[in-house]
Design a protein around this motif. Structure first.
Motif, PDB file in Angstrom:
ATOM      1  N   ALA A 124       1.288  -1.281   0.107  1.00 46.07           N
ATOM      2  CA  ALA A 124      -0.237   0.049  -0.352  1.00 46.07           C
ATOM      3  C   ALA A 124       1.363   1.147  -0.493  1.00 46.07           C
ATOM      4  CB  ALA A 124      -0.636  -0.041   0.911  1.00 46.07           C
ATOM      5  N   LYS A 125       2.296   1.136   0.570  1.00 44.59           N
ATOM      6  CA  LYS A 125       3.772   2.323   0.525  1.00 44.59           C
ATOM      7  C   LYS A 125       4.167   1.675   0.456  1.00 44.59           C
ATOM      8  CE  LYS A 125       4.739   5.528   3.195  1.00 44.59           C
ATOM      9  NZ  LYS A 125       4.414   6.929   4.918  1.00 44.59           N
ATOM     10  N   GLY A 126       5.047   1.864  -0.903  1.00 40.71           N
ATOM     11  CA  GLY A 126       6.237   1.678  -1.364  1.00 40.71           C
ATOM     12  C   GLY A 126       7.496   1.939  -0.465  1.00 40.71           C
ATOM     13  N   ASP A 127       8.019   0.992  -0.121  1.00 40.33           N
ATOM     14  CA  ASP A 127       9.602   0.891   0.449  1.00 40.33           C
ATOM     15  C   ASP A 127      10.607   0.740  -0.198  1.00 40.33           C
ATOM     16  OD1 ASP A 127      11.591   0.273   2.129  1.00 40.33           O
ATOM     17  OD2 ASP A 127      10.874  -0.993   3.975  1.00 40.33           O
ATOM     18  N   PRO A 128      11.606   1.324  -0.805  1.00 38.22           N
ATOM     19  CA  PRO A 128      12.074   0.838  -1.384  1.00 38.22           C
ATOM     20  C   PRO A 128      13.432   0.113  -0.987  1.00 38.22           C
ATOM     21  CG  PRO A 128      12.239   3.578  -0.913  1.00 38.22           C
ATOM     22  CD  PRO A 128      11.513   2.295  -0.205  1.00 38.22           C
ATOM     23  N   TRP A 129      13.621  -0.049   0.108  1.00 42.00           N
ATOM     24  CA  TRP A 129      14.892  -0.536   1.109  1.00 42.00           C
ATOM     25  C   TRP A 129      14.890  -1.860   0.476  1.00 42.00           C
ATOM     26  CZ3 TRP A 129      19.009   2.392   1.356  1.00 42.00           C
ATOM     27  CH2 TRP A 129      18.380   3.490   1.302  1.00 42.00           C
ATOM     28  N   VAL A 130      13.522  -2.856   0.649  1.00 43.53           N
ATOM     29  CA  VAL A 130      13.502  -3.865  -0.023  1.00 43.53           C
ATOM     30  C   VAL A 130      14.394  -4.067  -1.592  1.00 43.53           C
ATOM     31  CG1 VAL A 130      11.549  -5.759   0.072  1.00 43.53           C
ATOM     32  CG2 VAL A 130      11.260  -3.620   1.092  1.00 43.53           C
ATOM     33  N   LYS A 131      14.761  -5.535  -1.324  1.00 41.72           N
ATOM     34  CA  LYS A 131      15.665  -6.089  -2.265  1.00 41.72           C
ATOM     35  C   LYS A 131      15.234  -7.374  -2.526  1.00 41.72           C
ATOM     36  CE  LYS A 131      19.486  -5.719   0.955  1.00 41.72           C
ATOM     37  NZ  LYS A 131      21.343  -5.554   0.897  1.00 41.72           N
ATOM     38  N   ASP A 132      15.550  -8.005  -4.043  1.00 46.65           N
ATOM     39  CA  ASP A 132      15.651  -9.249  -4.078  1.00 46.65           C
ATOM     40  C   ASP A 132      16.026 -10.395  -2.807  1.00 46.65           C
ATOM     41  OD1 ASP A 132      14.748  -8.219  -6.590  1.00 46.65           O
ATOM     42  OD2 ASP A 132      16.519  -8.692  -7.797  1.00 46.65           O
ATOM     43  N   MET A 133      15.888 -11.836  -3.056  1.00 47.53           N
ATOM     44  CA  MET A 133      16.326 -12.397  -1.962  1.00 47.53           C
ATOM     45  C   MET A 133      16.235 -11.951  -1.033  1.00 47.53           C
ATOM     46  SD  MET A 133      17.098 -14.545  -4.172  1.00 47.53           S
ATOM     47  CE  MET A 133      16.385 -14.493  -5.947  1.00 47.53           C
ATOM     48  N   GLN A 134      15.691 -11.379  -0.314  1.00 42.97           N
ATOM     49  CA  GLN A 134      15.480 -10.797   0.707  1.00 42.97           C
ATOM     50  C   GLN A 134      14.090 -11.947   1.868  1.00 42.97           C
ATOM     51  OE1 GLN A 134      14.649  -6.325   1.722  1.00 42.97           O
ATOM     52  NE2 GLN A 134      14.613  -6.555   4.160  1.00 42.97           N
ATOM     53  N   THR A 135      14.386 -11.799   2.233  1.00 41.74           N
ATOM     54  CA  THR A 135      12.894 -12.920   3.097  1.00 41.74           C
ATOM     55  C   THR A 135      11.935 -12.414   3.621  1.00 41.74           C
ATOM     56  OG1 THR A 135      14.037 -12.832   4.911  1.00 41.74           O
ATOM     57  CG2 THR A 135      14.579 -15.029   4.154  1.00 41.74           C
ATOM     58  N   LEU A 136      10.977 -12.569   3.509  1.00 41.35           N
ATOM     59  CA  LEU A 136       9.826 -12.651   3.916  1.00 41.35           C
ATOM     60  C   LEU A 136       8.703 -13.124   4.059  1.00 41.35           C
ATOM     61  CD1 LEU A 136       7.738 -10.011   2.875  1.00 41.35           C
ATOM     62  CD2 LEU A 136       6.297 -11.732   1.120  1.00 41.35           C
ATOM     63  N   LEU A 137       7.800 -12.758   5.568  1.00 42.54           N
ATOM     64  CA  LEU A 137       7.175 -13.459   6.306  1.00 42.54           C
ATOM     65  C   LEU A 137       5.994 -12.196   6.466  1.00 42.54           C
ATOM     66  CD1 LEU A 137       6.303 -15.677   8.369  1.00 42.54           C
ATOM     67  CD2 LEU A 137       7.235 -14.325   9.874  1.00 42.54           C
ATOM     68  N   VAL A 138       4.681 -12.984   5.935  1.00 45.91           N
ATOM     69  CA  VAL A 138       3.768 -12.763   5.707  1.00 45.91           C
ATOM     70  C   VAL A 138       2.478 -13.218   7.318  1.00 45.91           C
ATOM     71  CG1 VAL A 138       0.703 -12.248   4.374  1.00 45.91           C
ATOM     72  CG2 VAL A 138       3.528 -12.785   3.389  1.00 45.91           C
ATOM     73  N   THR A 139       1.993 -12.417   8.029  1.00 48.17           N
ATOM     74  CA  THR A 139       0.813 -12.614   8.747  1.00 48.17           C
ATOM     75  C   THR A 139       0.015 -11.929   9.229  1.00 48.17           C
ATOM     76  OG1 THR A 139       1.384 -12.981  11.318  1.00 48.17           O
ATOM     77  CG2 THR A 139       1.832 -11.435  10.837  1.00 48.17           C
ATOM     78  N   GLY A 140      -1.314 -12.395   9.694  1.00 50.80           N
ATOM     79  CA  GLY A 140      -2.439 -11.921  10.071  1.00 50.80           C
ATOM     80  C   GLY A 140      -3.170 -11.626   9.331  1.00 50.80           C
ATOM     81  N   MET A 141      -2.896 -12.433   8.271  1.00 51.58           N
ATOM     82  CA  MET A 141      -3.646 -12.535   7.081  1.00 51.58           C
ATOM     83  C   MET A 141      -5.137 -13.771   6.823  1.00 51.58           C
ATOM     84  SD  MET A 141      -3.709  -9.755   4.800  1.00 51.58           S
ATOM     85  CE  MET A 141      -3.300 -10.364   3.009  1.00 51.58           C
ATOM     86  N   ARG A 142      -5.212 -14.844   6.344  1.00 49.67           N
ATOM     87  CA  ARG A 142      -5.534 -16.387   5.901  1.00 49.67           C
ATOM     88  C   ARG A 142      -4.392 -17.748   6.177  1.00 49.67           C
ATOM     89  NH1 ARG A 142      -7.431 -17.505   1.239  1.00 49.67           N
ATOM     90  NH2 ARG A 142      -7.043 -16.303  -0.016  1.00 49.67           N
TER      91      ARG A 142
END
Length: 182
Positions: A124-142
């Motif tokens: 929803a709001k961009g974050d230019p510091w995120v880069k390729d091969m970075q790990t991501l955890l999605v929580t609170g969705m379903r």
């Protein structure tokens, strides 16, 4: 070499550097942070599953220098947390050692594991510091969206009216790792 051994290549300071794909450290050995996203961080998202892997086992051949014979090693899907169903995938390369053959078989099995989940997230709001091969955890969705991902491609676009837009193409970790403890 990237495909055979599960690495990502990069040229830096006139040197060719290989970093383990789905790794949690950078090429210089610094621990990369895991990006944690909650429902309020998303603009749009799409998660697709391919639960039926065509291959359940990967085999690779190497030349045994003592017996002067071709020998096979395998890496089954159950070794990376999958059910061991499906056909056997044979790598066409003859490797020099047992270790090289095992590494190539594991890399290919992890590649099949990564292809099981494909996700596209737009913040929803961009974050230019995120880069390729970075790990991501999605929580609170379903269920089905919550979980661990590795950012395969991060795209940041500047739009004059709204600012920075960040989009991520993600895949499941090849090792089946869970990043919730990071």
């Amino acid at each position: 070499l990237e495909r055979l051994f599960g690495a990502v290549a990069k040229i830096s300071d006139r040197k060719l550097i290989f970093v383990k794909r789905d790794g949690t450290t950078s090429a210089s050995g610094i621990s990369m942070p895991t990006l944690v996203l909650h429902p309020e961080h998303f603009g749009t998202w799409q998660v697709r599953y391919n639960t039926r892997s065509e291959y359940g086992n990967v085999k690779a051949a190497y030349r045994d220098k003592e017996d002067l014979m071709r020998k096979w090693v395998g890496n089954s899907a159950s070794a990376v947390g999958q059910s061991n169903q499906g056909m056997e995938y044979m790598l066409g390369t003859l490797f020099n050692s047992k270790e090289e053959a095992e590494a190539a078989a594991q890399s290919k099995m992890e590649s099949f594991r990564r292809s099981e989940v494909m996700a596209t997230f737009q913040l929803a709001k961009g974050d230019p510091w995120v880069k390729d091969m970075q790990t991501l955890l999605v929580t609170g969705m379903r269920d089905g969206i919550n979980g661990s991902y590795v950012i395969d491609k991060a795209t940041h676009t500047y739009v004059k009216r709204s600012g920075i837009i960040s989009s991520f193409d993600c895949k499941a970790p090849g090792s089946g790792a869970d990043f919730s403890d990071r």
